[in-house]
Design a protein around this motif. Structure first.
Motif, PDB file in Angstrom:
ATOM      1  N   GLN B  24       0.872  -1.295  -0.050  1.00  0.00           N
ATOM      2  CA  GLN B  24      -0.082  -0.018  -0.238  1.00  0.00           C
ATOM      3  C   GLN B  24       0.630   1.171  -0.242  1.00  0.00           C
ATOM      4  O   GLN B  24       0.695   2.123  -0.590  1.00  0.00           O
ATOM      5  CB  GLN B  24      -0.742  -0.034   1.269  1.00  0.00           C
ATOM      6  N   ASN B  27       2.107   1.658  -3.417  1.00  0.00           N
ATOM      7  CA  ASN B  27       1.015   2.078  -4.381  1.00  0.00           C
ATOM      8  C   ASN B  27       0.733   3.868  -4.202  1.00  0.00           C
ATOM      9  O   ASN B  27       0.922   4.404  -5.065  1.00  0.00           O
ATOM     10  CB  ASN B  27      -0.154   1.594  -4.137  1.00  0.00           C
ATOM     11  N   GLU B  90      -6.548   3.211  -1.376  1.00  0.00           N
ATOM     12  CA  GLU B  90      -5.403   2.909  -0.782  1.00  0.00           C
ATOM     13  C   GLU B  90      -5.426   3.536   0.767  1.00  0.00           C
ATOM     14  O   GLU B  90      -5.038   2.562   1.697  1.00  0.00           O
ATOM     15  CB  GLU B  90      -4.110   3.619  -1.359  1.00  0.00           C
TER      16      GLU B  90
END
Lengths: 136, 122
Positions: B24, B27, B90
């Protein structure tokens, strides 16, 4: 993740309101997009949302975007004889966008987004509090 | 046994959750990188099937401990720059991962508290 239902539900709401915000900002950006009379006018987008059925516990699963509706391609004809796209009568096509409607949508979408974020925060606090159970 | 199925599955969940946390962060760091596709971590399915095997009696705690998280690429639609990271997704996923992590840590502490009680015999 089905462990934190309230957060997933608020997440789906966030997605709907974000899509609405995106569409509204696109409509506002194109509010003055002029086309010639033999072309279609820019079409404002209206987001359609629907409820997501729940998982049997009697609670719904949030919301989702089901599609987009477009405003009329005819737009509004305006008399602008010195515009480069004007036809021989001096007419151009402007999109059928009402700024007061768009600004109201913008406010509603923003408030809806904030409300869903508040739900996420409250749900997180509630789950954190649950973790404190049994600790003394 | 100290390393029983409970400890092994909690351990596997912690490993999966921290892998997810790393992905995460990656990302979010690549939210504007052209042609970057969001990554997803799944450890629940491998852990779930390993635990099913244990319930059927065909596996032991060691096979639960051997499960490893799988990283896949998100198939979400991309934006104009070929990137499909969605910041809302996210951040909310981070929130859920953190809550799940705390829950697993809490369960592990409870398990160790039980063991300590057994060792002390009080």
């Amino acid at each position: 993740m089905s462990m934190f239902n309230a957060i997933s539900t608020a997440h789906s709401g966030l997605n709907v309101y974000r899509t609405w915000l995106d569409a509204t900002s696109d409509n506002i950006a194109n509010a003055n997009t002029v086309t010639s009379t033999d072309e279609e006018a820019f079409q404002a987008r209206r987001i359609l949302a629907a409820a997501v059925p729940g998982n049997g516990a009697g609670v719904g699963g949030g919301a989702r975007v089901t599609g987009v509706e477009f405003s009329s391609p005819e737009g509004r004809l305006a008399y602008q004889p010195d515009h480069p796209l004007a036809d021989e009568d001096g007419m151009v096509r402007t999109p059928d966008i009402d700024m007061s409607v768009e600004m109201t949508s913008l406010l509603m979408a923003q408030r809806g987004y904030q409300a869903n974020l508040a739900v996420v925060e409250r749900a997180r606090d509630a789950y954190r509090a649950a973790l404190q159970l049994g600790r003394s | 046994m100290v390393y029983d199925v409970t400890t092994a599955s909690l351990h596997a969940a912690l490993r999966g959750l921290s892998a997810r946390r790393g992905v995460q962060a990656q990302n979010i760091a690549n939210v504007d990188t052209a042609n970057y596709l969001a990554q997803r971590v799944d450890f629940e399915s491998a852990l779930g099937s390993a635990l099913d095997d244990v319930n059927r009696g065909s596996a032991s705690a060691a096979s639960v401990a051997r499960t490893s998280p799988q990283t896949t690429t998100s198939l979400d639609p991309t934006r104009l720059n070929g990137n499909n990271v969605n910041l809302d997704d996210e951040f909310l996923a981070q929130e859920q991962t953190e809550l799940a992590y705390s829950t697993v840590i809490e369960a592990m502490s409870a398990k160790f508290r039980l063991m300590r009680t057994a060792i002390k015999g009080q």
